[in-house]
Design a protein around this motif. Sequence first.
Motif, mmCIF file in Angstrom:
data_model
loop_
_atom_site.group_PDB
_atom_site.id
_atom_site.type_symbol
_atom_site.label_atom_id
_atom_site.label_comp_id
_atom_site.label_asym_id
_atom_site.label_seq_id
_atom_site.Cartn_x
_atom_site.Cartn_y
_atom_site.Cartn_z
ATOM 1 N N GLY C 24 22.961 33.421 34.506
ATOM 2 C CA GLY C 24 23.910 34.372 33.935
ATOM 3 C C GLY C 24 23.899 35.719 34.633
ATOM 4 O O GLY C 24 24.016 36.766 33.993
ATOM 5 N N LEU C 25 23.788 35.682 35.958
ATOM 6 C CA LEU C 25 23.646 36.936 36.698
ATOM 7 C C LEU C 25 24.989 37.531 37.139
ATOM 8 O O LEU C 25 25.013 38.608 37.722
ATOM 9 N N ILE C 26 26.089 36.807 36.911
ATOM 10 C CA ILE C 26 27.389 37.311 37.369
ATOM 11 C C ILE C 26 28.196 37.762 36.153
ATOM 12 O O ILE C 26 28.279 37.034 35.156
ATOM 13 N N CYS C 27 28.749 38.966 36.236
ATOM 14 C CA CYS C 27 29.513 39.516 35.113
ATOM 15 C C CYS C 27 30.871 39.991 35.608
ATOM 16 O O CYS C 27 31.019 40.389 36.760
ATOM 17 N N GLN C 28 31.831 39.971 34.684
ATOM 18 C CA GLN C 28 33.156 40.476 35.032
ATOM 19 C C GLN C 28 33.224 41.958 34.679
ATOM 20 O O GLN C 28 32.810 42.357 33.583
ATOM 21 N N GLU C 29 33.747 42.748 35.604
ATOM 22 C CA GLU C 29 33.888 44.192 35.389
ATOM 23 C C GLU C 29 35.144 44.479 34.569
ATOM 24 O O GLU C 29 36.084 43.699 34.555
ATOM 25 N N LYS C 30 35.147 45.625 33.949
ATOM 26 C CA LYS C 30 36.364 46.074 33.252
ATOM 27 C C LYS C 30 37.368 46.661 34.251
ATOM 28 O O LYS C 30 38.579 46.585 34.062
ATOM 29 N N ALA C 31 36.805 47.228 35.306
ATOM 30 C CA ALA C 31 37.656 47.849 36.333
ATOM 31 C C ALA C 31 38.430 46.769 37.087
ATOM 32 O O ALA C 31 38.058 45.594 37.058
ATOM 33 N N ILE C 32 39.517 47.159 37.741
ATOM 34 C CA ILE C 32 40.291 46.195 38.513
ATOM 35 C C ILE C 32 40.191 46.498 40.014
ATOM 36 O O ILE C 32 39.944 47.632 40.417
ATOM 37 N N ASN C 33 40.387 45.437 40.803
ATOM 38 C CA ASN C 33 40.318 45.593 42.267
ATOM 39 C C ASN C 33 41.714 45.841 42.838
ATOM 40 O O ASN C 33 42.693 46.015 42.090
ATOM 41 N N ASP C 34 41.784 45.826 44.173
ATOM 42 C CA ASP C 34 43.054 46.124 44.849
ATOM 43 C C ASP C 34 44.176 45.171 44.437
ATOM 44 O O ASP C 34 45.340 45.524 44.455
ATOM 45 N N GLN C 35 43.812 43.925 44.110
ATOM 46 C CA GLN C 35 44.832 42.949 43.712
ATOM 47 C C GLN C 35 45.229 43.100 42.249
ATOM 48 O O GLN C 35 46.160 42.431 41.795
ATOM 49 N N GLY C 36 44.467 43.911 41.511
ATOM 50 C CA GLY C 36 44.778 44.096 40.098
ATOM 51 C C GLY C 36 43.990 43.172 39.187
ATOM 52 O O GLY C 36 44.344 43.009 38.014
ATOM 53 N N TYR C 37 42.960 42.540 39.718
ATOM 54 C CA TYR C 37 42.162 41.629 38.897
ATOM 55 C C TYR C 37 40.854 42.284 38.487
ATOM 56 O O TYR C 37 40.279 43.086 39.242
ATOM 57 N N GLN C 38 40.374 41.894 37.297
ATOM 58 C CA GLN C 38 39.035 42.316 36.890
ATOM 59 C C GLN C 38 38.037 41.441 37.637
ATOM 60 O O GLN C 38 37.879 40.261 37.323
ATOM 61 N N TYR C 39 37.403 42.024 38.625
ATOM 62 C CA TYR C 39 36.553 41.262 39.544
ATOM 63 C C TYR C 39 35.168 41.045 38.942
ATOM 64 O O TYR C 39 34.833 41.631 37.907
ATOM 65 N N VAL C 40 34.430 40.187 39.612
ATOM 66 C CA VAL C 40 33.056 39.936 39.134
ATOM 67 C C VAL C 40 32.044 40.605 40.062
ATOM 68 O O VAL C 40 32.317 40.839 41.245
ATOM 69 N N VAL C 41 30.880 40.892 39.512
ATOM 70 C CA VAL C 41 29.786 41.485 40.298
ATOM 71 C C VAL C 41 28.481 40.782 39.936
ATOM 72 O O VAL C 41 28.358 40.170 38.872
ATOM 73 N N LEU C 42 27.550 40.869 40.867
ATOM 74 C CA LEU C 42 26.207 40.347 40.603
ATOM 75 C C LEU C 42 25.404 41.440 39.912
ATOM 76 O O LEU C 42 25.377 42.577 40.375
ATOM 77 N N GLU C 43 24.786 41.091 38.809
ATOM 78 C CA GLU C 43 23.879 42.034 38.161
ATOM 79 C C GLU C 43 22.509 41.373 38.096
ATOM 80 O O GLU C 43 22.221 40.572 37.200
ATOM 81 N N ASP C 44 21.708 41.734 39.048
ATOM 82 C CA ASP C 44 20.429 41.023 39.221
ATOM 83 C C ASP C 44 19.295 42.017 39.469
ATOM 84 O O ASP C 44 18.647 42.012 40.527
ATOM 85 N N PRO C 45 19.031 42.874 38.486
ATOM 86 C CA PRO C 45 18.020 43.918 38.701
ATOM 87 C C PRO C 45 16.615 43.341 38.921
ATOM 88 O O PRO C 45 15.798 43.948 39.616
#
Lengths: 250, 353, 68
Positions: C24-45
């Motif tokens: 469960g290390l990948i999460c979707q951001e609230k922010a949107i990318n250049d295409q207008g999609y809420q992109y995902v990021v790795l959160e792996d502290p």
Amino acid sequence: MKPVFSKPKALNDAVMHYCPGCGHGVVHRLVGEALDHFDILDRTVGVAPVGCAVLMYDYFNCDIIEAPHGRPPAVATGMKRSRPDLIIFAYQGDGDLASIGLAEIVHAANRGENVTVIFVNNTVYGMTGGQMAPTTLLGQQTTTSPYGRNLNTDGYPIRMAEMLATLEGTSYVARHAIDTPANILRARKSIFRAFEMQVKDMGFSFVELLTTCPTNWGMSSRESIRRIKEELIPYFPLGVFKEKEVADYI
Amino acid sequence: MSSGKRILVKGNDAIGMGAIKAGCRFYFGYPITPQNEIPEFMSRELPKIGGEFVQAESELASINMVLGASALGVRSMTSSSSPGISLMQEGLSYMAGQELPAVVINVVRCGPGLGGIAASQGDYFQAVKGGGHGDYHLIVLAPASVQEMYDHTILAFDLADRYRNPAMVLADAILGQMQEPIVEREEEVQEPRKPWALTGAKGRPARHIKSLLLKEGELESHNRLLQEKYREVQKHEIRYNELEVEDAELVVAAFGTSARIARTAVSKARSEGLKVGLFRPVTLFPFPGERLRVLSARVKNFLVVEMNTGQMVEDVRLNVSGDASVFFYGRPGGAIPTPMEVYERIVKHYKEQ
Amino acid sequence: MATIKIERDKCKGCVLCVDVCPYGLICQEKAINDQGYQYVVLEDPDGRCTGCTLCAVVCPDICIEVFK
């Protein structure tokens, strides 16, 4: 750290136009990995269909032609017969291959043309906006089957892999699903095998891939992936239906 | 140049001989009367010289096999007759849009529908006005002898390659089935380089052949370029034959088999002192309209003879000067006008002057 | 020691990778990318990514690269 998973060299860096969660991207990657693996990118010509994947030439780093709707197997035949040293693959959707191009796929398969056909089956016409396909499941609502596909008026969905496997001319016929990582890895293996058949002059190879169309199914990506397991695979069973060990060619 | 050795050949076979002489090694076709001798000839001869013959599942498949082979840069062809050519219109439109050369032979039979297997010129409009969807033209040659069936097939390959456009030889059942002596060409046919062909992207960027142009203005520009190309074809490739038009007071215009028939009628009229000439378009697209315009400055009476209900006559009318009279005599549905019928029409319209 | 690199502006936020990550290390951001999609990021502290590649295998946009 070294990269252990990267985009294949056969694909360029363009952002693909496919909808979020659409299976075409994964299939493109698997085909690209096969072209990389066999080191055939610079002697491959792809045949694009009419449908969502018509724009595949924007993503592949190999020569590609656009065929009229349903005719990629005929175009591929003309190519392979005139330049057997080239690797020719056709990439087709379900409307293209199983409806308007049914004669072309059946006869190219029956002649045992030494080409590879990648068949993307998402049970719907994608590019035209979600109309009923020959592979649309019974009861499935589409824009031209608003009450659900009706057996009495629309007939049953066509199982292409099984049909082609009955032809003496085919050498390799398989169906896989682009849903779980395990199924995607099985699909990868089959796509590799299909191109290997062509490289080894073994004759006609065909891989059908069950994929999602979240947009036209009216589902989220997650729901679409679940639908493949719950609805598509029970009707379109997975597996390798045919694999010749020896080519028919003399 | 040739040794001049004459051999007796059937029209359809002459097409196969011409194709092979032109370097065509890939033939794709589907049986249909009255052109079956062409696939039969190719299926017999091509394997002997390292070529490929494929009997396709339909004319739809045939033309698309040609499309595929042509995209790889080889000379390939298909042949059919009217109903089959109708099925090929999809592929021809794509090939015109993708600027792919190829040769298509239409040994015309009579229609509409299944019609009949007798000769006709009812496919003139379909051949010269495009035939399929979109703004495009085929290059169309109209042989009138078995020698020309051979020569025009070679010429069609040359023109198709030169202009990267499908070329059609518009024959008919009579030309396909009759035997005449021909002289084969001896000098080698030169094939041009095709730097646009798909050959695998070895040592170069990947190449794409397509007709889907979605960017704003892209398709309009492409259409303008195609039209520019057709203007070049019109400028350089018009071919026609004339017989005794210099002092003619009436000129019979006819192509292909009709021109052969009209020629007999014109000779008979001449022998009886009527100043009658014959004008035969050899290229139907590009149409020799300019020459008709020039002729019509002096000649005020034209009689168009066709084996249809009046198709080329429209192009004649479009091109002659406004005060010229254009008469028509045609027989459709596989009926063949006799030289006597044409002669009678000549006499009738000659007297109407 | 492993990690993934997600090309933010190619991500269309289909979140198929989120579902297959075993930790469960990948999460979707609230922010949107250049295409207008809420992109995902790795959160792996805690560095739990094993480089199993499952996220990359299912990614339809081929925008995940895996390093080990």
